[in-house]
Scaffold this active site. Structure first.
Site, PDB file in Angstrom:
ATOM      1  N   GLU A  31       0.824  -1.200   0.000  1.00  0.00           N
ATOM      2  CA  GLU A  31       0.000   0.000   0.000  1.00  0.00           C
ATOM      3  C   GLU A  31       0.861   1.255   0.000  1.00  0.00           C
ATOM      4  OE1 GLU A  31      -4.012  -0.016   1.928  1.00  0.00           O
ATOM      5  OE2 GLU A  31      -3.101   1.509   3.218  1.00  0.00           O
ATOM      6  N   HIS A  67       7.983 -27.487   1.764  1.00  0.00           N
ATOM      7  CA  HIS A  67       7.036 -28.413   1.140  1.00  0.00           C
ATOM      8  C   HIS A  67       5.975 -27.657   0.354  1.00  0.00           C
ATOM      9  CE1 HIS A  67       8.790 -31.626   3.592  1.00  0.00           C
ATOM     10  NE2 HIS A  67       8.825 -30.725   4.553  1.00  0.00           N
ATOM     11  N   LYS A  97     -12.855   1.728  -3.081  1.00  0.00           N
ATOM     12  CA  LYS A  97     -14.026   1.970  -2.226  1.00  0.00           C
ATOM     13  C   LYS A  97     -15.138   2.652  -3.015  1.00  0.00           C
ATOM     14  CE  LYS A  97     -11.457   2.380   2.131  1.00  0.00           C
ATOM     15  NZ  LYS A  97     -11.045   3.295   3.221  1.00  0.00           N
TER      16      LYS A  97
END
Length: 528
Positions: free
Chosen positions: A322, A351, A455
């Site tokens: 950000e 793994h 937003k």
């Protein structure tokens, strides 16, 4: 490079910071011998900009505000005595409130002591608190923490079910700087409904952390919540962990917040030096610049070899991405900057994706985080002379070597243990590294226009949803998405309309049914 020469390079470039209990090894990064000289002027300019920021310069010009998270752990550095006094008052209030909860002075409406903690927030209001809670939590926690960190109804239901019969002894901390963050508001409303369904008064068990005079602040004051704590406009969400955002949940959990603050304060002091080779935050920023060509050309893979640091990479995703993911630089040039961050934990990553790291596309650099102390007390031997912790250390060294042998670059941060002070150090280290790197590439690390755009786009979709459902109810007949889009005067939004209708069908509370057509996207929808 043979092992002895590599050992010489290790000794030459190892940054030892005993004052913060940390070493930084950059010897496995392939920068040239003249790299520090070449980057010197830019690095000194970055130090100057950081000093100005700490002194109170306007650092976020989009919002015309200062950036002062460094003052949170050293109030005396604040440029205004009134700001310093506010910080000290808020910290004292956090300590006193947590002490009251722990000794039962602050309790639920029936006098029952709180034993659970529900934190409601998102982004910087959740990632930091979650990381700290997981890193420093133990069976001895004073309050057991839970989180609403999304607006996912099923996720909310899972948390409420986990709290179960303990809702009456659950303290809720709602965190939203603006007081209008939709996800946090939704979580608060969902929590309130759960409390009311259990016959409990939500406001008698709720605390707010928010901006002064925000919607949340006014709501908490009017309803008589237990307490309110401040977030100032000069504290960004992703750098708010050493404010009440992070300190209040940690203190309620029983974590030593003074040690977190001490670690951050010590790290701030250690990383103010303009001697680049002795400054671990500056070295991180320079290594990021080298590894990514100063333009985000490679991803940052964070590999902490400690279970307690599992959530650190998630925390760093927001802090780094950000802050650095910007379309334009400070001069208005389109640059598309940023560094992608992902990570797991060792030796789980052995793994998972180390195979690709070693032999796949070389589009990354790794950061190993090594913790020297395995556990409190002695460990059993799983083989003669070998403990589980020895295996973990061996896997770290082996993976680091295997990557280097295949031309993959890596940084290694080593700390003695994971405790409150170390967590404070790590938070402060990366906060400053991000700020310095942003200066090196000439971007604003403290605004987030892309988040605001997202937003606004979400708000537009929800507004469209209202029109779509109203149209379908008023029509009284089965309609395709294309027909609904045309009817509401938004034919170019047909795909969004289709997604809205399909989601409505899956959730009975919207009262929409679907008859699938031969062509799936031509299916017809009816309001019931």
């Amino acid at each position: 490079m043979d092992k002895l020469k590599l050992w010489e390079r290790y000794q030459k470039y190892l940054c030892v910071s005993p004052e913060i209990g940390l070493t930084l090894d950059i010897s496995r990064m392939g920068f040239p011998d003249d790299f520090f000289d070449a980057m010197g002027p830019r690095m000194q300019r970055a130090f100057g900009e950081m000093a100005a920021l700490e002194a109170g310069a306007i650092a976020n010009r989009d919002e015309d505000r200062m950036v002062g998270h460094y003052w949170l752990r050293a109030p005396g550095l604040a440029p205004d005595p009134a700001v310093a006094a506010e910080i000290e008052f808020a910290l004292r209030a956090v300590r006193e409130f947590a002490a009251g909860v722990h000794d039962g002075t602050v309790a639920g409406p029936d006098g029952r002591r709180f034993s659970r903690l529900l934190v409601i927030g998102i982004g910087g209001s959740a990632l930091g608190p979650e990381f700290v809670a997981d890193a420093l939590g133990s069976p001895a926690d004073r309050l057991k923490p839970y989180f609403f960190d999304n607006t996912d109804p099923d996720g909310i239901d899972r948390v409420v079910a986990e709290i179960g019969p303990h809702l009456a002894e659950t303290l809720v901390v709602v965190i939203s700087k603006s007081g209008s963050t939709p996800e946090t508001r939704n979580g608060m409303l969902e929590a309130k409904r759960a409390f009311e369904a259990a016959g409990l008064a939500f406001e008698k068990q709720a605390v707010a952390v928010t901006g002064k005079e925000s919607g949340l602040d006014r709501t908490a004051a009017a309803a008589g919540w237990l307490a309110r704590f401040p977030i100032w406009d000069w504290v960004g969400g992703r750098t708010s962990e050493t404010s009440a955002v992070g300190l209040l949940p940690a203190a309620l959990q029983g974590i030593d917040i003074d040690e977190i603050l001490a670690g951050a304060r010590l790290c701030d002091a250690a990383t103010r030096t303009a001697d680049t080779r002795r400054n671990p935050a500056a070295l991180l920023a320079l290594m990021w610049h080298h590894a990514t060509d100063g333009r985000g050309a490679r991803d940052m893979v964070v590999l902490p070899y400690k279970d307690r640091l599992l959530l650190f990479s998630r925390y760093l995703q927001q802090l780094v991405m950000e802050s650095l993911g910007k379309e334009t630089d400070r001069d208005g040039n389109v640059v598309h900057q940023g560094i992608a961050v992902y990570g797991n934990k060792g030796s789980t990553d052995q793994h998972a994706y180390v195979q690709q790291l070693r032999e796949g596309v070389a589009n990354f650099f790794a950061t190993f985080i090594e913790v020297l102390r395995d556990r409190d007390g002695n460990s059993m031997e799983v083989e003669p002379g070998v403990t589980s912790g020895d295996y973990l250390s061996g896997f770290l060294q082996g993976t680091r070597r295997a990557l280097y042998e295949n031309g993959r670059e890596s940084i290694t941060i080593t700390v003695d243990t994971v405790d409150a002070r170390t967590v404070g150090v790590l938070i402060a280290l990366y906060e400053r590294a991000v700020g310095l790197y942003a200066s090196l590439v000439n971007i604003n690390a403290y605004n987030q226009p892309g988040v605001e755009a997202g937003k606004k786009a979400a708000g537009a979709v929800l507004a469209l949803q209202g029109k779509v459902l109203a149209c379908l109810r008023e029509s009284g007949k089965a309609c395709s998405a294309a027909e609904v889009a045309a009817a509401i005067g938004a034919p170019d939004e047909v795909e969004a309309v289709f997604h809205i209708l399909r989601h409505a069908v899956a959730n009975a509370d919207h009262g929409v049914t679907m008859v699938k057509g031969e062509e799936y996207c031509g299916s017809r929808f009816t309001a019931t």
